[in-house]
Design an enzyme around this catalytic site. Sequence first.
Site, PDB file in Angstrom:
ATOM      1  N   CYS A 137       0.832  -1.202   0.000  1.00 53.97           N
ATOM      2  CA  CYS A 137       0.000   0.000   0.000  1.00 53.97           C
ATOM      3  C   CYS A 137       0.873   1.262   0.000  1.00 53.97           C
ATOM      4  O   CYS A 137       1.407   1.654   1.044  1.00 53.97           O
ATOM      5  CB  CYS A 137      -0.940   0.003   1.205  1.00 53.97           C
ATOM      6  SG  CYS A 137      -1.967   1.476   1.296  1.00 53.97           S
ATOM      7  N   CYS A 140      -0.419   4.138   2.164  1.00 59.50           N
ATOM      8  CA  CYS A 140      -0.176   3.952   3.604  1.00 59.50           C
ATOM      9  C   CYS A 140       1.302   4.194   3.941  1.00 59.50           C
ATOM     10  O   CYS A 140       1.619   4.825   4.938  1.00 59.50           O
ATOM     11  CB  CYS A 140      -0.512   2.530   4.041  1.00 59.50           C
ATOM     12  SG  CYS A 140      -2.023   1.867   3.353  1.00 59.50           S
ATOM     13  N   ASP A 141       2.194   3.656   3.123  1.00 58.53           N
ATOM     14  CA  ASP A 141       3.598   3.581   3.536  1.00 58.53           C
ATOM     15  C   ASP A 141       4.562   4.437   2.717  1.00 58.53           C
ATOM     16  O   ASP A 141       5.740   4.548   3.077  1.00 58.53           O
ATOM     17  CB  ASP A 141       4.071   2.110   3.472  1.00 58.53           C
ATOM     18  CG  ASP A 141       3.269   1.226   4.408  1.00 58.53           C
ATOM     19  OD1 ASP A 141       2.810   1.729   5.447  1.00 58.53           O
ATOM     20  OD2 ASP A 141       3.093   0.034   4.096  1.00 58.53           O
TER      21      ASP A 141
END
Length: 330
Positions: A137, A140-141
């Site tokens: 992701c 997200c990261d």
Amino acid sequence: MTATHSTRMLILGSGPAGLSAAIYGARAGMAPIVVQGIQPGGQLTTTTDVENYPGFRDVIQGPWLMEEMQAQAEHVGAQMMYDTIVSVDLSQRPFRLIGDGGTIYVGDTLVIATGAQARWLGLESETRLRGQGVSACATCDGFFYRGKKVAVIGGGNTAVEEALYLTNHSHDVTLIHRRDGLRAEKILQERLFAHPNIKVLWNKAVDRFVGGEGNQGLIALDLKDTRSGELSRIDVDGGFVAIGHHPATELFHGHIALDEDGYIEVEPGTTRTSVEGVFACGDVTDKVYRQAITAAGTGCMAALDAERFLAEADFETVSQHNAQHAAAAA
Ligand code: NDP
């Protein structure tokens, strides 16, 4: 004896979508039951640092966030059950779901929040370095790779969008695809090819994610040419696997309308499914955004939709009852 649990609002799944539905449902007096399934807390329990969930100025941990959401849902009156549902009957209301030990769950409404799982390549090195440079992701990261070298593996819309997104943080993004053509939409491909900080490696498959000394995490990818078999290596700090997702809808095949990728279809702008009284929210309906906050938002919508549905259904029942009563008295 077989146990039966009945509720106005049965919720399947306990990620941000299911638990947000539970919080709103409980506060609306529907005494929801949440059946948690095999991964209580959902995908966030397998991530570590969360920096994009609003309300927390410091980095929080995914499992902690889910524990808090569950505690909040229980605090306002939702009941948690740990079970694996093996069959569903949505042909009439109330709906009936059966757990693997035979327990029966009966709901006047059903909220499906079973989520989706990222697909992985299945390499041992990928599992070992997950959370240490290997992710599924970018939204997200990606932030953790500011100014670093990253690679995205895949050739669909997700892979191309992730590569483009990563250019917000990195000046060195490589897209690695196993063939010589992408399946992503043309407009996305054009943006990808036009971007000066993205290069594409065609006909390459990841053979191994290479970790550094000690806790250094990912340092490189060993690649294999899918046509010649030739091996090569590129240095990267982050590797994003973007080869698709599996929505958890196996239980619902033949019971509810799914799209061609297996996601539950909902009426646009609502959480209503093809079955009246059944609502769906979170990643099981969403192949575009896939965020904890969007899942939580649609979980809230599902509880509100269920509450309105029940209020209308109750009103119709009372009206019918009154009409029959009046006719009998006349
Ligand atoms: P897709 O199934 O469309 O693409 C998966 C990609 O991963 C393909 O290019 C495939 O290669 C590659 N792949 C699959 N398995 C492997 C493997 N083992 N090794 C290497 N590569 C592999 O998945 P997406 O997540 O991209 O998209 C899913 C759906 O969601 C699609 O319908 C898409 O259009 C939609 N979507 C829409 C978005 C939007 O509207 N903004 C955003 C994201 C997704 P190959 O091409 O060779 O099969």
